[in-house]
Design a protein around this motif. Sequence first.
Motif, PDB file in Angstrom:
ATOM      1  N   GLU A  66      42.591  29.603  41.243  1.00 57.74           N
ATOM      2  CA  GLU A  66      41.617  29.382  41.120  1.00 57.74           C
ATOM      3  C   GLU A  66      41.440  30.531  39.894  1.00 57.74           C
ATOM      4  N   GLU A  67      41.997  31.338  39.770  1.00 58.13           N
ATOM      5  CA  GLU A  67      41.456  32.726  39.241  1.00 58.13           C
ATOM      6  C   GLU A  67      42.484  32.172  37.730  1.00 58.13           C
ATOM      7  N   THR A 104      48.904  36.350  37.397  1.00 57.40           N
ATOM      8  CA  THR A 104      48.316  36.253  39.299  1.00 57.40           C
ATOM      9  C   THR A 104      48.636  35.440  39.681  1.00 57.40           C
ATOM     10  N   ARG A 153      35.558  40.072  42.869  1.00 56.31           N
ATOM     11  CA  ARG A 153      36.314  39.398  42.315  1.00 56.31           C
ATOM     12  C   ARG A 153      35.301  38.725  40.888  1.00 56.31           C
ATOM     13  N   GLN A 184      39.949  28.811  36.569  1.00 58.43           N
ATOM     14  CA  GLN A 184      38.748  29.824  35.635  1.00 58.43           C
ATOM     15  C   GLN A 184      39.382  30.917  34.383  1.00 58.43           C
ATOM     16  N   LEU A 185      40.253  31.457  34.041  1.00 56.38           N
ATOM     17  CA  LEU A 185      40.030  31.670  33.601  1.00 56.38           C
ATOM     18  C   LEU A 185      40.446  31.489  32.318  1.00 56.38           C
ATOM     19  N   CYS A 186      42.216  31.010  32.296  1.00 54.53           N
ATOM     20  CA  CYS A 186      43.149  30.739  30.938  1.00 54.53           C
ATOM     21  C   CYS A 186      42.652  29.517  30.625  1.00 54.53           C
ATOM     22  N   TYR A 202      46.549  34.022  41.728  1.00 56.35           N
ATOM     23  CA  TYR A 202      45.708  33.572  42.627  1.00 56.35           C
ATOM     24  C   TYR A 202      45.240  31.636  41.395  1.00 56.35           C
ATOM     25  N   THR A 225      41.978  40.922  40.014  1.00 57.26           N
ATOM     26  CA  THR A 225      41.740  40.584  40.932  1.00 57.26           C
ATOM     27  C   THR A 225      42.109  40.934  42.604  1.00 57.26           C
ATOM     28  N   TRP A 285      35.671  38.309  37.149  1.00 55.09           N
ATOM     29  CA  TRP A 285      35.721  37.000  36.067  1.00 55.09           C
ATOM     30  C   TRP A 285      34.976  37.226  34.672  1.00 55.09           C
ATOM     31  N   GLU A 301      47.268  41.242  38.169  1.00 53.29           N
ATOM     32  CA  GLU A 301      46.926  41.377  39.208  1.00 53.29           C
ATOM     33  C   GLU A 301      45.297  41.381  39.551  1.00 53.29           C
TER      34      GLU A 301
END
Lengths: 335, 279
Positions: free
Chosen positions: A218-219, A214, A193, A222-224, A216, A185, A197, A183
């Motif tokens: 969005e996280e 996570t 945050r 956006q990242l994975c 989240y 952020t 990222w 986790e």
Amino acid sequence: MSTTASDASEHAPRPSDPPPGAPEVIRTVGLTKVYPGGVTAVDRLDLVVGRGEIFGLLGPNGAGKTTTAGMLTTRVVPTSGSAHVGGVDVWAHPARAKELIGVVPQTNTLDRALTVRDNLYFHGRFFGMSRAVARRETDDLLERFKLTERAAMPVLALSGGMAQRLMVARAVMHRPSVLFLDEPTAGLDPQSRIAMWEILADLHVDGQTILLTTHYMEEADQLCDRLAIIDHGRVLALDTPEGLKRSTGIDTSVVVSAEGDLAALAALLDREIDGSTSARVLDGTVHLGVTGAEGVLPAVVQVAERGGFRVTDLSITEPTLETVFIDLTGKDLRE
Amino acid sequence: MTAPATTAPPDAPATARHVGSWVAFRALLLRDGYVLRKNLREFLPRTILQPLLLVFVFTYVFPKIGQGIGGTAGAADFSTMLVAGVLASVILFQGIQSVALPMVQEFGFTREIEDRVLAPLPLELVGVEKIVAGALQCLLSALIVFPIATFVPATPVHLRLDWPVLLTIAPLACVMSAALGLLFGTLFDPRTVPLLFGIVVIPLTFLGCIYFPWAQLESIRWLQVLVLVNPLVYMSEGFRAALTPVPHMRLLAVYPVLLGFTVAFSALGLRTFRNRVLS
């Protein structure tokens, strides 16, 4: 959900496989954790993560994400199954495995007795760096993580975002094969945050393999590169974010606020709207999944009003990972 | 799933190199030494004040104001007798202050322990390092307090050093106290730690043969037997044998019991440490 190495070599790559040609860095087979008292936190988890991937474990609190990360980082003893990181059996050779992992836990575990600079310096020394190398690496990391001005401060003087940056800097200092972030952020303000990222995206560009947990969406989105959706300790789906969203068969998600019996409205819309794939009541609104969204909004209003409902608000979105989660579990990720 | 761990995994970057437990162990010690140097201004008063006041009141103030203490043996003998007890109590206190209290914090709200145990060495060695670092601090505080106990008393202290005994009892007492610190540090949490002093440390010190030699308890036989469970008794008596001509418990009893306590506290402490770290 995931595959084994032999499957991967015999069959065409599937979305749940790591990128073709990437050597595997994490492999779990039947990884299971049953806590005393009989709570199964992680249930027969099979996972393969390739080098250079950012892999996400997405799920609500209590889904088993932190326990999974704990079993891969020598902290939570598995009840059964195996966990390998960088080719090392984590539980047969924990000391060796610890050389290959960098960990950013959920809580601030910085050394309170030391300054920002010394936190990095001694971490380098723990991992076998000479005095000179540890100093040089410390200076580089302070610069790169924008902490040079705070170098002489005690770590308690850092803001949440800065402390988190320092923990990431510390975790990557010894060039781990995998960086684990639990986790990363949670509890950060929106600005921190986004900064986090960016840091993770930069590490990704440098080829760092990352496993993050996570809740989240969005996280994760956006990242994975790939992510596993987890609930009750089990992987419900594993794919790229795009693949997961496609897999629902929904191309549009309609959220309807209305007065009256929402369950009845959901049933009505599901029946009457062309291309409706699912309709659920969540958080006092009706969530309708639709394929072929042409003209869906007027149709929804029409159907609802014909059924005696007064529509108070209406919105239309592309499917998100939340849509996927709702589709898989029938509940909201935030519940 | 039987990847050999002895060979470097082919996919690990060359830079995540094999460290070796000893290197990490030494670096952990280095960190503890650095923190001690940095906090010397806290370490010194916390180490010195309690024994200084003890020696000052019992062996300076009392004789000066004519307060009789130490029975018929006389004030001078009392000062001599007290040296050993003061050293023993200082070492025991230091073991708790330098190992148990930081550990209660690290396991408690700061959770710093979660990072320390990720250093590349076996979990047990992280615990062993705590014992070694603690023992070194015990030794240091004994060295600081020894001159105080010797020179503050108003009446002369008669020392008779038995070096072989001193050089074996002192390290043994330090390791035992640090191991006890590890055990306490893993058994208590921030909520219960006041109890550690209230119901454990205070009885240990008052009944630890600091203020009286064990042999003199003969007239209170039940107490003489009861205090045998107190590890501090063997430390005080051991130092009495090492430093003074005062009659002391037989060394044949002191050594094995101290050794036994050391092994037991270390084994139990490392086990509870492991259980606290892993879930």
